[in-house]
Design a protein around this motif. Structure first.
Motif, PDB file in Angstrom:
ATOM      1  N   PRO A 283       1.253   7.344   5.718  1.00 21.51           N
ATOM      2  CA  PRO A 283       0.323   8.461   6.527  1.00 21.51           C
ATOM      3  C   PRO A 283       0.756   9.847   5.814  1.00 21.51           C
ATOM      4  O   PRO A 283       0.847  10.689   5.911  1.00 21.51           O
ATOM      5  N   ILE A 284       2.558   9.354   7.478  1.00 22.21           N
ATOM      6  CA  ILE A 284       3.040  10.867   7.272  1.00 22.21           C
ATOM      7  C   ILE A 284       3.258  11.663   5.327  1.00 22.21           C
ATOM      8  O   ILE A 284       3.570  12.809   5.413  1.00 22.21           O
ATOM      9  N   GLY A 285       3.797  10.500   5.202  1.00 21.35           N
ATOM     10  CA  GLY A 285       3.895  11.402   3.664  1.00 21.35           C
ATOM     11  C   GLY A 285       3.513  11.517   3.056  1.00 21.35           C
ATOM     12  O   GLY A 285       3.259  12.540   2.292  1.00 21.35           O
ATOM     13  N   LEU A 286       2.483  11.116   3.037  1.00 26.77           N
ATOM     14  CA  LEU A 286       0.944  11.228   2.133  1.00 26.77           C
ATOM     15  C   LEU A 286       0.775  13.150   2.839  1.00 26.77           C
ATOM     16  O   LEU A 286       0.165  13.698   2.142  1.00 26.77           O
TER      17      LEU A 286
ATOM     18  N   PHE B 232       0.980  -1.165  -0.006  1.00 29.25           N
ATOM     19  CA  PHE B 232      -0.207  -0.452   0.046  1.00 29.25           C
ATOM     20  C   PHE B 232       1.112   1.294  -0.104  1.00 29.25           C
ATOM     21  O   PHE B 232       0.797   2.187  -0.541  1.00 29.25           O
ATOM     22  N   ASP B 233       1.903   1.179   0.717  1.00 31.97           N
ATOM     23  CA  ASP B 233       2.712   2.373   0.350  1.00 31.97           C
ATOM     24  C   ASP B 233       2.918   2.984  -0.804  1.00 31.97           C
ATOM     25  O   ASP B 233       3.283   3.801  -1.140  1.00 31.97           O
ATOM     26  N   LEU B 234       3.741   1.830  -1.397  1.00 33.77           N
ATOM     27  CA  LEU B 234       4.004   1.736  -2.546  1.00 33.77           C
ATOM     28  C   LEU B 234       3.127   2.488  -3.658  1.00 33.77           C
ATOM     29  O   LEU B 234       3.971   3.224  -4.293  1.00 33.77           O
ATOM     30  N   PHE B 235       2.081   1.098  -3.618  1.00 33.22           N
ATOM     31  CA  PHE B 235       1.089   2.354  -4.391  1.00 33.22           C
ATOM     32  C   PHE B 235       0.746   3.466  -4.163  1.00 33.22           C
ATOM     33  O   PHE B 235       0.373   4.090  -5.048  1.00 33.22           O
ATOM     34  N   VAL B 236       0.623   4.462  -2.824  1.00 32.97           N
ATOM     35  CA  VAL B 236       0.724   5.731  -2.232  1.00 32.97           C
ATOM     36  C   VAL B 236       1.986   6.671  -3.448  1.00 32.97           C
ATOM     37  O   VAL B 236       2.217   7.637  -3.615  1.00 32.97           O
ATOM     38  N   GLY B 237       3.002   5.710  -3.062  1.00 31.49           N
ATOM     39  CA  GLY B 237       3.866   6.436  -3.271  1.00 31.49           C
ATOM     40  C   GLY B 237       3.907   6.379  -5.288  1.00 31.49           C
ATOM     41  O   GLY B 237       4.249   7.883  -5.363  1.00 31.49           O
ATOM     42  N   ILE B 238       3.343   5.525  -5.638  1.00 29.31           N
ATOM     43  CA  ILE B 238       3.163   5.904  -7.116  1.00 29.31           C
ATOM     44  C   ILE B 238       2.595   7.093  -7.182  1.00 29.31           C
ATOM     45  O   ILE B 238       2.085   7.736  -7.988  1.00 29.31           O
TER      46      ILE B 238
ATOM     47  N   HIS C 246       0.887  18.191 -11.077  1.00 30.39           N
ATOM     48  CA  HIS C 246       0.182  19.462 -10.688  1.00 30.39           C
ATOM     49  C   HIS C 246       1.858  20.146 -10.786  1.00 30.39           C
ATOM     50  O   HIS C 246       2.342  21.111 -10.641  1.00 30.39           O
ATOM     51  N   ALA C 247       2.666  19.815 -11.603  1.00 26.37           N
ATOM     52  CA  ALA C 247       3.893  20.148 -11.327  1.00 26.37           C
ATOM     53  C   ALA C 247       4.728  20.533 -10.708  1.00 26.37           C
ATOM     54  O   ALA C 247       5.726  21.986 -10.716  1.00 26.37           O
ATOM     55  N   ILE C 248       4.952  19.851  -9.490  1.00 23.62           N
ATOM     56  CA  ILE C 248       5.537  20.060  -8.365  1.00 23.62           C
ATOM     57  C   ILE C 248       6.966  19.367  -8.278  1.00 23.62           C
ATOM     58  O   ILE C 248       7.196  18.940  -9.165  1.00 23.62           O
ATOM     59  N   ALA C 249       7.729  20.043  -7.789  1.00 27.17           N
ATOM     60  CA  ALA C 249       9.545  19.663  -8.677  1.00 27.17           C
ATOM     61  C   ALA C 249       9.991  18.250  -7.732  1.00 27.17           C
ATOM     62  O   ALA C 249       9.118  17.678  -6.784  1.00 27.17           O
ATOM     63  N   ARG C 250      10.603  17.707  -8.490  1.00 23.79           N
ATOM     64  CA  ARG C 250      10.864  16.416  -7.890  1.00 23.79           C
ATOM     65  C   ARG C 250      11.789  16.522  -6.535  1.00 23.79           C
ATOM     66  O   ARG C 250      10.865  15.610  -5.886  1.00 23.79           O
ATOM     67  N   LEU C 251      12.088  17.664  -6.065  1.00 23.89           N
ATOM     68  CA  LEU C 251      12.934  18.106  -5.414  1.00 23.89           C
ATOM     69  C   LEU C 251      11.973  17.752  -4.083  1.00 23.89           C
ATOM     70  O   LEU C 251      12.352  17.451  -2.813  1.00 23.89           O
ATOM     71  N   TRP C 252      11.305  18.360  -4.281  1.00 26.42           N
ATOM     72  CA  TRP C 252      10.608  18.340  -3.026  1.00 26.42           C
ATOM     73  C   TRP C 252       9.136  17.287  -3.315  1.00 26.42           C
ATOM     74  O   TRP C 252       8.975  16.973  -2.040  1.00 26.42           O
ATOM     75  N   GLN C 253       9.014  16.367  -4.567  1.00 29.20           N
ATOM     76  CA  GLN C 253       8.619  14.984  -3.971  1.00 29.20           C
ATOM     77  C   GLN C 253      10.023  13.964  -3.074  1.00 29.20           C
ATOM     78  O   GLN C 253       8.775  13.211  -2.594  1.00 29.20           O
ATOM     79  N   ILE C 254      10.623  14.056  -3.359  1.00 30.03           N
ATOM     80  CA  ILE C 254      10.991  13.314  -2.689  1.00 30.03           C
ATOM     81  C   ILE C 254      10.849  13.151  -1.365  1.00 30.03           C
ATOM     82  O   ILE C 254      11.533  12.026  -0.782  1.00 30.03           O
ATOM     83  N   PRO C 255      11.587  13.720  -0.920  1.00 28.81           N
ATOM     84  CA  PRO C 255      11.388  13.857   1.088  1.00 28.81           C
ATOM     85  C   PRO C 255       9.357  13.465   1.238  1.00 28.81           C
ATOM     86  O   PRO C 255       9.564  12.373   2.644  1.00 28.81           O
ATOM     87  N   CYS C 256       8.601  13.237   0.400  1.00 33.06           N
ATOM     88  CA  CYS C 256       7.372  12.847   0.170  1.00 33.06           C
ATOM     89  C   CYS C 256       7.113  11.287   0.783  1.00 33.06           C
ATOM     90  O   CYS C 256       7.200  10.823   1.324  1.00 33.06           O
ATOM     91  N   LEU C 257       7.773  10.945  -0.534  1.00 32.63           N
ATOM     92  CA  LEU C 257       8.253   9.191  -1.344  1.00 32.63           C
ATOM     93  C   LEU C 257       9.141   8.536   0.054  1.00 32.63           C
ATOM     94  O   LEU C 257       9.040   8.059   0.846  1.00 32.63           O
ATOM     95  N   PHE C 258       9.698   9.401   0.634  1.00 33.68           N
ATOM     96  CA  PHE C 258      11.093   8.762   1.370  1.00 33.68           C
ATOM     97  C   PHE C 258       9.402   8.997   3.066  1.00 33.68           C
ATOM     98  O   PHE C 258      10.149   7.695   3.665  1.00 33.68           O
ATOM     99  N   LEU C 259       9.544   9.343   2.768  1.00 30.46           N
ATOM    100  CA  LEU C 259       8.744   9.689   4.446  1.00 30.46           C
ATOM    101  C   LEU C 259       7.562   8.107   4.294  1.00 30.46           C
ATOM    102  O   LEU C 259       6.866   7.943   5.195  1.00 30.46           O
ATOM    103  N   THR C 260       6.771   8.941   3.411  1.00 32.38           N
ATOM    104  CA  THR C 260       5.797   7.326   2.622  1.00 32.38           C
ATOM    105  C   THR C 260       6.329   6.265   2.707  1.00 32.38           C
ATOM    106  O   THR C 260       5.718   5.391   3.683  1.00 32.38           O
ATOM    107  N   LEU C 261       7.144   5.946   2.240  1.00 32.40           N
ATOM    108  CA  LEU C 261       8.061   4.730   2.834  1.00 32.40           C
ATOM    109  C   LEU C 261       8.155   4.654   3.654  1.00 32.40           C
ATOM    110  O   LEU C 261       7.983   3.083   4.118  1.00 32.40           O
ATOM    111  N   MET C 262       9.039   5.167   5.029  1.00 38.31           N
ATOM    112  CA  MET C 262       9.240   4.907   5.942  1.00 38.31           C
ATOM    113  C   MET C 262       7.951   5.268   7.276  1.00 38.31           C
ATOM    114  O   MET C 262       8.341   3.785   8.144  1.00 38.31           O
ATOM    115  N   PHE C 263       7.353   5.682   6.652  1.00 40.69           N
ATOM    116  CA  PHE C 263       6.101   6.444   7.420  1.00 40.69           C
ATOM    117  C   PHE C 263       4.650   6.276   7.215  1.00 40.69           C
ATOM    118  O   PHE C 263       3.199   6.593   7.501  1.00 40.69           O
TER     119      PHE C 263
END
Length: 158
Positions: free
Chosen positions: A134-137, A100-106, A115-132
């Motif tokens: 709902p916090i990443g979402l 489920f976390d990978l699905f949410v990450g995708i 929404h043209a949000i830069a990858r630099l902003w996405q990476i912390p969200c993806l990392f937190l989704t992998l680790m925690f």
């Protein structure tokens, strides 16, 4: 008594095996074929594994390795705790989280690109989704509300 499975090995394979998909999601190309591969080979294989393992455990075909395992009642807290009290139940639960976390990450990656949000902003969200999870979402939805064109963008799943 069911078949004894190497739960520790299954746990490690799932845990390590998912990492290349997260790295590809964070740093790789976002072509449709790549995202489909991450979805099918990452979340999809985990979902199939989960289905086989949970049905086998709850049906008694697999030995959970201690605890209640196949006797768990998922309608009560005590029953859920009994399931997670076995190596098999904990491994299966972890595979559930990974899928489920990978699905949410995708979803985050595709939505952020839309929404043209830069990858630099996405990476912390993806990392937190992998680790925690709902916090990443949550972080992504908050960021999207500030980086998007309107506040409404942060509160709709499209």
């Amino acid at each position: 008594m069911g078949i004894e499975l190497p739960w520790e090995t299954i746990f490690k394979v799932a845990n390590v095996g998912i990492l290349p998909f997260w790295l590809l999601l964070a740093f790789g190309p976002r072509r449709q074929m790549v995202l489909r591969g991450i979805f099918l080979l990452g979340s999809g294989l985990l979902a199939v594994s989960y289905a086989i393992l949970i049905v086998g455990l709850l049906g008694g075909a697999f030995d959970g390795g201690g605890g209640a395992g196949g006797n768990a009642d998922l309608t009560t807290l005590a029953g859920a705790m009994a399931l997670f009290d076995s190596p098999g139940g904990a491994t299966i639960g972890w595979i559930h989280y990974l899928a489920f976390d990978l699905f949410v990450g995708i979803w985050i990656a595709r939505n952020a690109d839309r929404h043209a949000i830069a990858r630099l902003w996405q990476i912390p969200c993806l990392f937190l989704t992998l680790m925690f999870g709902p916090i990443g979402l949550l972080l992504y939805l908050i960021l999207r509300s500030f980086l998007g064109k309107s506040l409404e963008n942060g509160f709709t799943p499209r």
